[in-house]
Design a protein around this motif. Structure first.
Motif, mmCIF file in Angstrom:
data_model
loop_
_atom_site.group_PDB
_atom_site.id
_atom_site.type_symbol
_atom_site.label_atom_id
_atom_site.label_comp_id
_atom_site.label_asym_id
_atom_site.label_seq_id
_atom_site.Cartn_x
_atom_site.Cartn_y
_atom_site.Cartn_z
ATOM 1 N N ASP A 155 0.836 -1.204 0.000
ATOM 2 C CA ASP A 155 0.000 0.000 0.000
ATOM 3 C C ASP A 155 0.867 1.249 0.000
ATOM 4 N N TYR A 156 1.931 1.217 0.799
ATOM 5 C CA TYR A 156 2.820 2.375 0.918
ATOM 6 C C TYR A 156 3.444 2.705 -0.438
ATOM 7 N N ILE A 157 3.802 1.677 -1.191
ATOM 8 C CA ILE A 157 4.412 1.900 -2.505
ATOM 9 C C ILE A 157 3.417 2.565 -3.452
ATOM 10 N N THR A 158 2.142 2.206 -3.357
ATOM 11 C CA THR A 158 1.125 2.775 -4.250
ATOM 12 C C THR A 158 0.672 4.171 -3.850
ATOM 13 N N GLY A 159 1.155 4.658 -2.682
ATOM 14 C CA GLY A 159 0.752 5.989 -2.231
ATOM 15 C C GLY A 159 -0.513 5.988 -1.412
ATOM 16 N N ARG A 160 -0.824 4.837 -0.801
ATOM 17 C CA ARG A 160 -2.031 4.718 0.016
ATOM 18 C C ARG A 160 -1.696 4.137 1.381
ATOM 19 N N ASP A 161 -2.539 4.459 2.367
ATOM 20 C CA ASP A 161 -2.392 3.798 3.653
ATOM 21 C C ASP A 161 -3.278 2.554 3.656
ATOM 22 N N SER A 162 -3.276 1.828 4.772
ATOM 23 C CA SER A 162 -3.991 0.548 4.823
ATOM 24 C C SER A 162 -5.505 0.709 4.677
ATOM 25 N N LYS A 163 -6.005 1.939 4.875
ATOM 26 C CA LYS A 163 -7.442 2.184 4.750
ATOM 27 C C LYS A 163 -7.810 2.840 3.417
ATOM 28 N N GLY A 164 -6.818 2.968 2.547
ATOM 29 C CA GLY A 164 -7.090 3.545 1.234
ATOM 30 C C GLY A 164 -6.872 5.031 1.135
ATOM 31 N N GLY A 165 -6.513 5.684 2.237
ATOM 32 C CA GLY A 165 -6.268 7.122 2.214
ATOM 33 C C GLY A 165 -4.943 7.459 1.552
ATOM 34 N N GLU A 166 -4.836 8.670 1.022
ATOM 35 C CA GLU A 166 -3.626 9.084 0.322
ATOM 36 C C GLU A 166 -2.478 9.384 1.282
ATOM 37 N N ILE A 167 -1.280 8.985 0.888
ATOM 38 C CA ILE A 167 -0.046 9.440 1.522
ATOM 39 C C ILE A 167 0.850 9.982 0.414
ATOM 40 N N ARG A 168 1.722 10.909 0.745
ATOM 41 C CA ARG A 168 2.565 11.577 -0.253
ATOM 42 C C ARG A 168 1.718 12.190 -1.372
ATOM 43 N N GLY A 169 0.499 12.625 -1.043
ATOM 44 C CA GLY A 169 -0.374 13.195 -2.059
ATOM 45 C C GLY A 169 -0.820 12.182 -3.091
ATOM 46 N N GLY A 170 -0.777 10.898 -2.734
ATOM 47 C CA GLY A 170 -1.211 9.851 -3.648
ATOM 48 C C GLY A 170 -0.148 9.423 -4.647
ATOM 49 N N LYS A 171 1.067 9.970 -4.544
ATOM 50 C CA LYS A 171 2.139 9.622 -5.491
ATOM 51 C C LYS A 171 2.680 8.223 -5.195
ATOM 52 N N ASP A 172 2.724 7.374 -6.215
ATOM 53 C CA ASP A 172 3.295 6.050 -6.023
ATOM 54 C C ASP A 172 4.819 6.121 -6.139
ATOM 55 N N ILE A 173 5.479 5.027 -5.840
ATOM 56 C CA ILE A 173 6.945 4.950 -5.889
ATOM 57 C C ILE A 173 7.326 3.951 -6.971
ATOM 58 N N ARG A 174 8.207 4.379 -7.874
ATOM 59 C CA ARG A 174 8.643 3.521 -8.973
ATOM 60 C C ARG A 174 10.161 3.447 -9.038
ATOM 61 N N ILE A 175 10.665 2.326 -9.518
ATOM 62 C CA ILE A 175 12.108 2.187 -9.732
ATOM 63 C C ILE A 175 12.550 3.254 -10.732
ATOM 64 N N GLY A 176 13.638 3.945 -10.393
ATOM 65 C CA GLY A 176 14.129 5.047 -11.217
ATOM 66 C C GLY A 176 13.718 6.412 -10.724
ATOM 67 N N ASP A 177 12.840 6.464 -9.708
ATOM 68 C CA ASP A 177 12.364 7.746 -9.195
ATOM 69 C C ASP A 177 13.447 8.504 -8.438
ATOM 70 N N TRP A 178 13.299 9.830 -8.434
ATOM 71 C CA TRP A 178 14.105 10.740 -7.610
ATOM 72 C C TRP A 178 13.318 10.916 -6.313
ATOM 73 N N VAL A 179 13.852 10.379 -5.203
ATOM 74 C CA VAL A 179 13.083 10.295 -3.968
ATOM 75 C C VAL A 179 13.765 11.044 -2.832
ATOM 76 N N GLN A 180 12.953 11.513 -1.906
ATOM 77 C CA GLN A 180 13.469 12.178 -0.712
ATOM 78 C C GLN A 180 13.517 11.154 0.418
ATOM 79 N N VAL A 181 14.698 11.026 1.018
ATOM 80 C CA VAL A 181 14.900 10.055 2.088
ATOM 81 C C VAL A 181 14.832 10.771 3.426
ATOM 82 N N TYR A 182 14.130 10.162 4.360
ATOM 83 C CA TYR A 182 13.944 10.742 5.688
ATOM 84 C C TYR A 182 14.556 9.822 6.728
ATOM 85 N N ARG A 183 15.296 10.417 7.648
ATOM 86 C CA ARG A 183 15.867 9.643 8.746
ATOM 87 C C ARG A 183 15.900 10.521 9.984
#
Length: 708
Positions: free
Chosen positions: A372-400
């Motif tokens: 679900d997290y990869i598709t941009g959704r939480d376990s209840k179907g709500g949006e995370i990251r504004g609904g943006k999915d994650i794909r191989i090759g993406d430019w991503v922001q890493v949080y730690r």
């Protein structure tokens, strides 16, 4: 970090006490970072402490300490090196942490110089290299000495070490008679990875990040060690000069490049705070691809005559500032997504990243949680990251943050490759090919292969021999991996551990001849296994690694059922998730339905049950210790607590009842003997009344067990 009281609310005594604490903490941090090359605080935490100290000093100027951290640069030199006094002090830079502070910086400079808002004013902007500051003094074109920053006034003499760095020329042509070049010693990401790999192979110290590696390598008492380390150097400033290099900062940097020094190609001339911030964003976007660590962008007034007019504060120049990156965020490329299979069969997606330093740690992996997290959704179907999915090759922001596992915080869709496709989460286990199912209400997909799945089997075996489980001396995680793949003496399931000696023939001939083993170590292992043939009920249950059943629950179940035979019979009787045995399991206080279903399912699964039964044939399972209940009025009775207890906690009441031989249940039923009801008792009290269960209050309960 602990939330601090607003400065406006501090009393003078509180301010004085906090300044003392901050001085000690910052001095210790400076020594660790600059003196020992072993930082104890992240950059963000250090900056926060320093800002807090400065803010309190501004609010209470009369309380500023003589040893104020605001007036300190670096740390005193260590005793292992000679000392060099800097002709021109090596000062630090002030910091900006957001765009507004950059605008304030340029506005302050215009105000100081009495420049009109539209008067031209140029700045240079260059990456802030995360390395070790170094000063190089040349006289008549020859390198005569090199010194670290130290405390800003006095540094360490590392001349012999500096001469071994390829980027540092030992002779110059066309330079002023006296030229003190300043810059940063650093290590590239690739060289850092190679160095740590070599250190690990040799059993040496591993470095946390390239900055530590560079600093530790430069500050070696044996210059031959420094020579063997892949150090680099960027020049960006100067100190003592016999003649000017140029009229501008940008011109002077170009002159240093012409003399043979490496200068940063991302240095750019800017003409407004808007230009500075735009270049900051551009450098930030390139951060992960540079191949070396930077932690911000440095802005400097370009005209050197204006720098001279602006001058210095106590420890920082007015004409320069460092615009820091957020310490716990960085952008990088997502190079791949791997699926790891855990002990419980959970398929966990892991992001494989182009390495980037985040919060002082080199990050190359990040958790992606679940499908679900990869598709941009939480376990209840709500949006995370504004609904943006994650794909191989993406430019991503890493949080730690702190020691938390790195995560993907955001995706920049403007940089998504045109051929990037949505990630399809596997429906089969990558380890064994078994079906991977996702149960209703579960966010995780799990392999159903059980012990036939190598990933689960190995992890279950590692858990089986862990310290709180069987804890077999000489049989840890590494040995389990070795035996699992052993063609001659394999350990594929727990029972194989207890047949190991018999399969070896009892004479140690097969094990003792393996690499890393001898007759004595083999004999010791077999003896340790023999010692564990007798084990407590609770410890055995925990060692099986049944999902949701931890150490506390295992001991709780052991106390309830008493012995292993009674427990396994109860699990068989509860197999249909109904009937008296099932209800009895659910009635145990602390055992919920999710855990109960997992437990019963494990014992009902044919292959898993066969593995458990085969194991226990080789063991003596000790019954759970039963409380001494002589004279106890509640021994053998089932009690339930409800409502608010006022004279003891619920945990204390439960422990006391169990110590007196009572069974504590979480629900009222026809088997309940006593209900202890405090204020606020609701449905349980009503049900007890309907069933005719004896109900007493807390005082009556305490009177009943008084003296026991």
């Amino acid at each position: 970090m602990t939330k601090k009281k607003p400065i406006s609310e501090l009393t003078e005594a509180e301010a004085r006490a906090e300044l003392e604490t901050l001085a000690a903490a910052l001095t210790k941090a400076n020594q660790a970072y600059h003196g020992a090359d072993a930082p104890e605080l992240s950059d963000a935490d250090y900056d926060a402490l320093k800002q807090r100290n400065l803010a309190i000093e501004s609010a209470f100027p009369a309380l500023k300490r003589a040893d104020s951290p605001s007036d300190q640069v670096g740390a005193p030199v260590t005793s292992g090196f000679g000392k060099i006094t800097h002709v021109v002090p090596m000062l630090s830079l002030g910091n900006a942490f957001d765009d507004e502070e950059v605008s304030q910086f340029t506005a302050r400079i215009r105000a100081f110089l009495s420049l009109a808002p539209d008067a031209p004013l140029a700045f240079t902007a260059e990456p802030k290299i995360d390395g070790l500051s170094l000063s190089l003094r040349y006289e008549n074109g020859k390198l005569v000495q090199a010194a670290t920053r130290g405390d800003g006034a006095t540094g360490e003499n590392v001349t012999a070490n500096a001469r071994t760095i390829d980027d540092i020329p030992t002779e110059l042509t066309g330079a002023p008679d006296v030229l003190e070049v300043r810059g940063e010693v650093y290590m590239s990401h690739a060289d850092f990875a190679a160095l740590n790999a070599a250190q690990e192979a040799a059993g040496g110290k591993l470095f946390a990040n390239p900055r530590n590696a560079a600093a530790g390598s430069l500050r070696q008492l044996d210059a031959s060690i420094t020579k063997a380390r892949p150090l680099r150097f960027f020049a960006y400033a100067w100190g003592d000069l016999s003649a000017p290099l140029a009229e501008t900062q940008s011109g002077a940097i170009a002159r240093l490049g012409a003399l043979g020094f490496q200068t940063n190609p991302l240095t750019k001339l800017c003409h407004s705070s808007r230009d500075l911030i735009a270049h900051y964003r551009d450098i930030e976007a390139q951060r992960a691809t540079l191949g070396y660590d930077i932690d911000g962008v440095v802005y400097k007034v370009d005209a050197l005559d204006l720098q001279a007019r602006l001058g210095f504060r106590a420890t920082t120049p007015r004409w320069a500032i460092a615009h820091k990156f957020p310490a716990e965020l960085a952008w990088t490329w997502l190079e791949g997504i791997d699926i790891q299979v855990g002990r419980t069969g959970a398929l966990s997606p892991v992001a494989r990243l182009q390495p980037v330093t985040v919060g002082g740690v080199v990050v190359s992996n990040a958790t992606l949680h679940n499908e679900d997290y990869i598709t941009g959704r939480d376990s209840k179907g709500g949006e995370i990251r504004g609904g943006k999915d994650i794909r191989i090759g993406d430019w991503v922001q890493v949080y730690r943050a702190g020691d938390v596992i790195p995560k993907i915080a955001d995706v920049d869709l403007t940089k998504r490759p045109k051929d990037a496709v949505p990630y399809v989460f596997p429906a089969t286990c990558p380890e064994c090919g078994s079906e991977a199912v996702r149960e209703e209400g579960d966010a995780v997909r799990r392999c159903i292969g059980g012990l036939i799945c190598p990933a689960q089997a190995i992890e279950k075996l590692k858990h089986f021999v862990s310290r709180k489980a069987f804890d077999i001396e000489g049989l840890g995680a590494k040995q389990i991996e070795m035996f699992y793949d052993d063609a001659d003496l394999p350990i594929k399931q727990p029972v194989d551990i207890f047949t190991l000696a018999a399969r070896d023939g009892g004479n140690l001939n097969r094990l003792k001849n393996r690499k890393g083993w001898g007759a004595q170590s083999a004999a010791n292992l077999f003896a340790a296994i023999e010692e564990r043939r007798s084990i407590g009920f609770g410890r055995l249950l925990f060692s099986l690694g049944i999902r949701h059943v931890g150490e506390v629950a295992s001991n709780l179940l052991a106390r309830h059922y008493g012995d292993w035979a009674a427990f396994t019979q109860a699990m068989d009787d509860a197999a249909g998730f109904e009937g008296a045995a099932w209800q009895d399991l659910l009635d145990i206080d602390g055992i919920g339905e999710v855990m109960a279903r997992s437990l019963v399912s494990a014992f009902a699964a044919p292959r898993e049950r066969a593995s458990i039964d085969a194991l226990t044939e080789h063991l003596t399972v000790e019954a759970a210790a039963q409380p001494k209940t002589e004279g106890s009025p509640v021994a053998g009775k089932t009690v339930v607590f409800t409502g608010t207890l006022e004279k003891m906690t619920r945990a204390e009441a439960k422990a006391r009842a169990e110590a007196l031989g009572a069974k504590v249940s979480g629900s009222v039923s026809g088997k309940t003997d006593i209900l202890i009801a405090g204020p606020g008792a609701g449905s349980k009290a009503k049900k007890a009344a309907d069933l005719g269960v004896k109900t007493i209050d807390e005082d009556a309960w305490l009177a009943l067990i008084e003296g026991l």
